[in-house]
Motif scaffolding. Structure first.
Motif: not given
Ligand code: C2E
Ligand code: CA
Ligand code: CA
Ligand code: CA
Length: 280
Positions: A102-115
């Motif tokens: 899920d973090i990798a997917n969000w990063s692909l969408q341009g959002h670096d989310i710390n989880c």
């Protein structure tokens, strides 16, 4: 005679309740592997908000189990059991691997989310778990800096020094360490002094009533001040209204989490609710 019968009935009811509890425990333990394999166990993400910027830059991964017979069961019904029975490593690895996707997917969408992932302190003594976790992390495309291990305390641990060494290793690899449920049980000054960590998370039992309760206000305010002096970032959990957020902000609290900011939701909903906003 009636009194004795009544007691007898009560005992029967009690023992059949007990039976049901034991039965559910056995069923949960028995079904775990299959549940992981079949995707019955999934991850809900709860947003964490940066108090100063009011942006959502992080999330906590929380385990959810949709059991075919028992229905949706909360972590309180299976986490303590898996910990007692030494089965928590499998679940934690599953949650970690799901979160990495899920973090990798969000990063692909341009959002670096710390989880944040919840890691029982006992797992710090489990070499196999640590190496499996590090392997999963290095295989993924996710930047290690986007991962936080929230160290949750259950049973007290014997070897605090060994645990501290593992935490140092994890930090050296860029993974953030958070001391979870700070203020409760063993998660106290000892952890603060002996554990290399980046952040403490003040337990919601202290946060929830700070508007109404002066003692809670004093404890939370002083804890934040002390943690900052020791260079820890502070997260407050269980923030349920704007007044609580405002007060925490005046104490210098760095990050807040709670129903007022958002409830735990699945990865897609999280992406839609928090990552599509113009604030990003
Ligand atoms: P926790 O780590 O203290 O997680 C916070 C809990 O508080 C979550 O409950 C969350 O849904 C709930 N919460 C968040 N904001 C609020 C709020 O504003 N008000 C109230 N009343 N509650 C709020 P949840 O999801 O039921 O998880 C319970 C506990 O189970 C967690 O407590 C954590 O210790 C454990 N847990 C959950 N997932 C995992 C996991 O993957 N591994 C391990 N080891 N433990 C987990
Ligand atoms: Ca936690
Ligand atoms: Ca990596
Ligand atoms: Ca807590």
């Amino acid at each position: 005679a009636t009194k004795a019968m009544e007691l007898g009935y009560r005992w029967l009811a009690y023992s059949s309740d007990l039976n049901a509890i034991v039965h559910e425990k056995l069923q949960i333990l028995n079904d775990l592997d299959q549940a992981i394999a079949e995707g019955q166990i999934w991850v809900a993400y709860q947003p964490k908000m940066d108090v100063r910027t009011r942006h959502i830059a992080s999330a906590e991964a929380l385990a959810r189990w949709h059991h075919p017979e028992l229905g949706t069961i909360g972590p309180d019904r299976f986490i303590p059991l898996l910990e007692q029975e030494g089965r928590i490593a499998d679940l934690t690895l599953h949650i970690l691997k799901s979160a990495l996707v899920d973090i990798a997917n969000w990063s692909l969408q341009g959002h670096d989310i710390n989880c944040s992932i919840n890691v029982s302190v006992a797992l710090l003594g489990d070499n196999r778990f640590i190496s499996d976790a590090l392997e999963a992390i290095s295989r993924s495309t996710v930047d290690n800096a986007l991962l936080t291990f929230e160290i949750t305390e259950t049973a007290s641990i014997q070897d605090l020094e060994a645990a501290a060494r593992v935490l140092s290793d994890l930090r050296a690899q860029g993974i953030k360490i958070s001391i979870d449920d700070y203020g409760t049980g063993q998660s106290s000054l000892t952890y603060l002094r002996d554990f290399p960590a980046d952040e403490i998370k003040i337990d919601q039992t202290f946060v929830r009533a700070i508007i109404a309760n002066e003692a809670d206000r004093v404890m939370v305010g002083s804890t934040i001040a002390m943690a900052h002096k020791m260079h820890f970032k502070v997260v407050a959990e269980g923030v349920e209204d704007e007044d609580t957020l405002t007060l925490l902000s005046s104490y210098g609290c760095d990050v807040v989490q709670g129903w007022h900011i958002g409830k735990p939701i699945d990865a897609n909903a999280f992406g839609q609710a928090f990552l599509s906003c113009s604030q990003f």
